[in-house]
Design a protein around this motif. Structure first.
Motif, PDB file in Angstrom:
ATOM      1  N   GLN A 185      57.568 100.916   0.805  1.00 55.81           N
ATOM      2  CA  GLN A 185      56.310 100.177   0.724  1.00 55.81           C
ATOM      3  C   GLN A 185      56.487  98.844  -0.006  1.00 55.81           C
ATOM      4  OE1 GLN A 185      53.746 100.914   2.468  1.00 55.81           O
ATOM      5  NE2 GLN A 185      54.471 102.927   3.149  1.00 55.81           N
ATOM      6  N   ALA A 186      57.343  98.821  -1.030  1.00 52.20           N
ATOM      7  CA  ALA A 186      57.569  97.558  -1.754  1.00 52.20           C
ATOM      8  C   ALA A 186      58.185  96.527  -0.819  1.00 52.20           C
ATOM      9  CB  ALA A 186      58.462  97.793  -2.971  1.00 52.20           C
ATOM     10  N   GLY A 187      59.120  96.969   0.010  1.00 55.10           N
ATOM     11  CA  GLY A 187      59.774  96.068   0.956  1.00 55.10           C
ATOM     12  C   GLY A 187      58.785  95.494   1.961  1.00 55.10           C
ATOM     13  N   LEU A 188      57.948  96.363   2.504  1.00 58.69           N
ATOM     14  CA  LEU A 188      56.960  95.909   3.491  1.00 58.69           C
ATOM     15  C   LEU A 188      55.942  94.968   2.852  1.00 58.69           C
ATOM     16  CD1 LEU A 188      56.337  99.236   5.428  1.00 58.69           C
ATOM     17  CD2 LEU A 188      57.466  97.170   6.296  1.00 58.69           C
ATOM     18  N   LEU A 189      55.533  95.296   1.636  1.00 64.98           N
ATOM     19  CA  LEU A 189      54.549  94.460   0.951  1.00 64.98           C
ATOM     20  C   LEU A 189      55.117  93.069   0.684  1.00 64.98           C
ATOM     21  CD1 LEU A 189      51.850  94.080  -0.440  1.00 64.98           C
ATOM     22  CD2 LEU A 189      52.843  95.104  -2.512  1.00 64.98           C
ATOM     23  N   ALA A 190      56.365  93.028   0.218  1.00 66.58           N
ATOM     24  CA  ALA A 190      56.997  91.730  -0.036  1.00 66.58           C
ATOM     25  C   ALA A 190      57.084  90.926   1.264  1.00 66.58           C
ATOM     26  CB  ALA A 190      58.380  91.926  -0.653  1.00 66.58           C
ATOM     27  N   GLY A 191      57.467  91.591   2.336  1.00 69.46           N
ATOM     28  CA  GLY A 191      57.569  90.921   3.640  1.00 69.46           C
ATOM     29  C   GLY A 191      56.230  90.366   4.098  1.00 69.46           C
ATOM     30  N   TRP A 192      55.190  91.151   3.905  1.00 68.40           N
ATOM     31  CA  TRP A 192      53.842  90.740   4.322  1.00 68.40           C
ATOM     32  C   TRP A 192      53.389  89.508   3.544  1.00 68.40           C
ATOM     33  CZ3 TRP A 192      49.081  91.697   1.436  1.00 68.40           C
ATOM     34  CH2 TRP A 192      47.923  91.369   2.156  1.00 68.40           C
ATOM     35  N   SER A 222      48.943  99.569   5.142  1.00 62.98           N
ATOM     36  CA  SER A 222      47.713  98.816   5.364  1.00 62.98           C
ATOM     37  C   SER A 222      46.709  99.094   4.240  1.00 62.98           C
ATOM     38  CB  SER A 222      47.129  99.060   6.758  1.00 62.98           C
ATOM     39  OG  SER A 222      46.638 100.360   6.838  1.00 62.98           O
ATOM     40  N   GLU A 223      46.735 100.292   3.675  1.00 63.48           N
ATOM     41  CA  GLU A 223      45.870 100.545   2.510  1.00 63.48           C
ATOM     42  C   GLU A 223      46.318  99.711   1.301  1.00 63.48           C
ATOM     43  OE1 GLU A 223      44.900 104.658   1.758  1.00 63.48           O
ATOM     44  OE2 GLU A 223      44.284 104.200  -0.298  1.00 63.48           O
ATOM     45  N   ILE A 224      47.637  99.611   1.132  1.00 58.89           N
ATOM     46  CA  ILE A 224      48.160  98.799   0.021  1.00 58.89           C
ATOM     47  C   ILE A 224      47.757  97.335   0.211  1.00 58.89           C
ATOM     48  CG2 ILE A 224      50.292  97.909  -1.012  1.00 58.89           C
ATOM     49  CD1 ILE A 224      51.537 100.689  -0.485  1.00 58.89           C
ATOM     50  N   GLN A 225      47.880  96.856   1.435  1.00 62.32           N
ATOM     51  CA  GLN A 225      47.516  95.461   1.694  1.00 62.32           C
ATOM     52  C   GLN A 225      46.041  95.209   1.410  1.00 62.32           C
ATOM     53  OE1 GLN A 225      48.934  94.515   5.654  1.00 62.32           O
ATOM     54  NE2 GLN A 225      51.075  94.784   5.054  1.00 62.32           N
ATOM     55  N   SER A 226      45.216  96.183   1.714  1.00 61.00           N
ATOM     56  CA  SER A 226      43.800  95.924   1.425  1.00 61.00           C
ATOM     57  C   SER A 226      43.513  95.951  -0.079  1.00 61.00           C
ATOM     58  CB  SER A 226      42.857  96.838   2.212  1.00 61.00           C
ATOM     59  OG  SER A 226      43.303  98.145   2.214  1.00 61.00           O
ATOM     60  N   LEU A 227      44.299  96.739  -0.834  1.00 61.27           N
ATOM     61  CA  LEU A 227      44.166  96.682  -2.305  1.00 61.27           C
ATOM     62  C   LEU A 227      44.547  95.300  -2.828  1.00 61.27           C
ATOM     63  CD1 LEU A 227      45.715 100.060  -3.561  1.00 61.27           C
ATOM     64  CD2 LEU A 227      43.347  99.301  -3.772  1.00 61.27           C
TER      65      LEU A 227
END
Ligand SMILES: Nc1ncnc2c1ncn2[C@@H]1O[C@H](COP(=O)(O)OP(=O)(O)OP(=O)(O)O)[C@@H](O)[C@H]1O
Ligand SMILES: [Mg+2]
Length: 218
Positions: free
Chosen positions: A19-26, A211-216
């Motif tokens: 999740q950290a990797g995806l969040l950084a990428g986003w 997607s839940e993390i991104q909305s946070l």
């Protein structure tokens, strides 16, 4: 001016790195200045004591190294990485995504102490790391909550059934269960944002959780 520090926290095998990797990428895609860091910093010599501890050199039971000693091993590794690696970037206004942080000490070391000592330990820990050592406190902690049985399954899959590759924390289901109670306690006490990663005895999909993390973050 300083940047933002977002921590992805959770028990072993909860999907932090994913999740950290995806969040950084986003965030990068969105044009933000982003760095991903992960702890312990196994690439660095500063993690030597952590490696010795996890390999069981001080004893094969996590309790063989008391909460304060073990916490200091992890804390100095973060200090080194802040000084050498990401401190300037952070002070310059960058967004740092951390896969584990001082918050991991909270989860994994509280479990060695009786519950009535948790508050005193947590006070000591955050004072030590954020005030005395002077590494930044997180702006947001996202706690990936996973049912322990499900994370055990994920980890066994990762090690392809080779139990000998688990470290001393991962081996000890009782320790993991106590760590989970500590994580729930910390999340409530410290205002961590909980993302429930399991539903009906299985993991939600990686994309769904992301997607839940991104909305946070939004
Ligand atoms: N939502 C998910 N569904 C299924 N498998 C997942 C999911 N998220 C992560 N995984 C898998 O679970 C394993 C652990 O994930 P990951 O390494 O991201 O977790 P971690 O929290 O960083 O683990 P550790 O605490 O051991 O460092 C990996 O094999 C990963 O591919
Ligand atoms: Mg990981």
């Amino acid at each position: 001016m300083s940047g933002k520090l977002i921590v992805i926290e959770g028990l072993d095998g909860s999907g932090k790195a994913t999740q950290a990797g995806l969040l950084a990428g986003w965030l990068e895609q969105a044009g933000e200045k982003v760095r991903k860091v992960s702890f312990p910093d196994y690439e660095s010599d500063s993690s030597a004591l952590v490696k010795m501890y996890l390999a069981g050199e001080f004893g094969s039971d996590p309790g063989d190294v008391n909460a304060y000693a073990a916490s200091s091993f992890y804390a100095v590794d973060r200090y080194a990485s802040f000084k050498k690696d990401w401190g300037a970037f952070y002070r310059d206004g960058g967004i740092v995504i951390a896969d584990r942080y001082a918050t991991s000490n909270a989860i994994h070391q509280c479990s060695k102490l009786p519950r009535e000592q948790w508050d005193a330990y947590l006070d000591w820990l955050f004072h030590f790391e954020y005030q005395l050592l002077g590494i930044p406190a997180p702006d947001l902690v996202i706690y990936l909550q996973v049912q322990p049985e499900v994370s055990q399954k994920l980890m066994s899959a990762r090690y392809h059934g080779d139990e000998s590759r688990k470290d001393i924390h991962e081996h000890n289901l009782d320790y993991m269960n106590r760590s989970r109670q500590a994580a729930e306690y910390c999340a409530a006490k410290l205002g961590w944002r909980t993302v429930h990663c399991t539903a009906g005895g299985a993991m939600r999909t990686v994309e769904d959780i992301q997607s839940e993390i991104q909305s946070l973050i939004r």
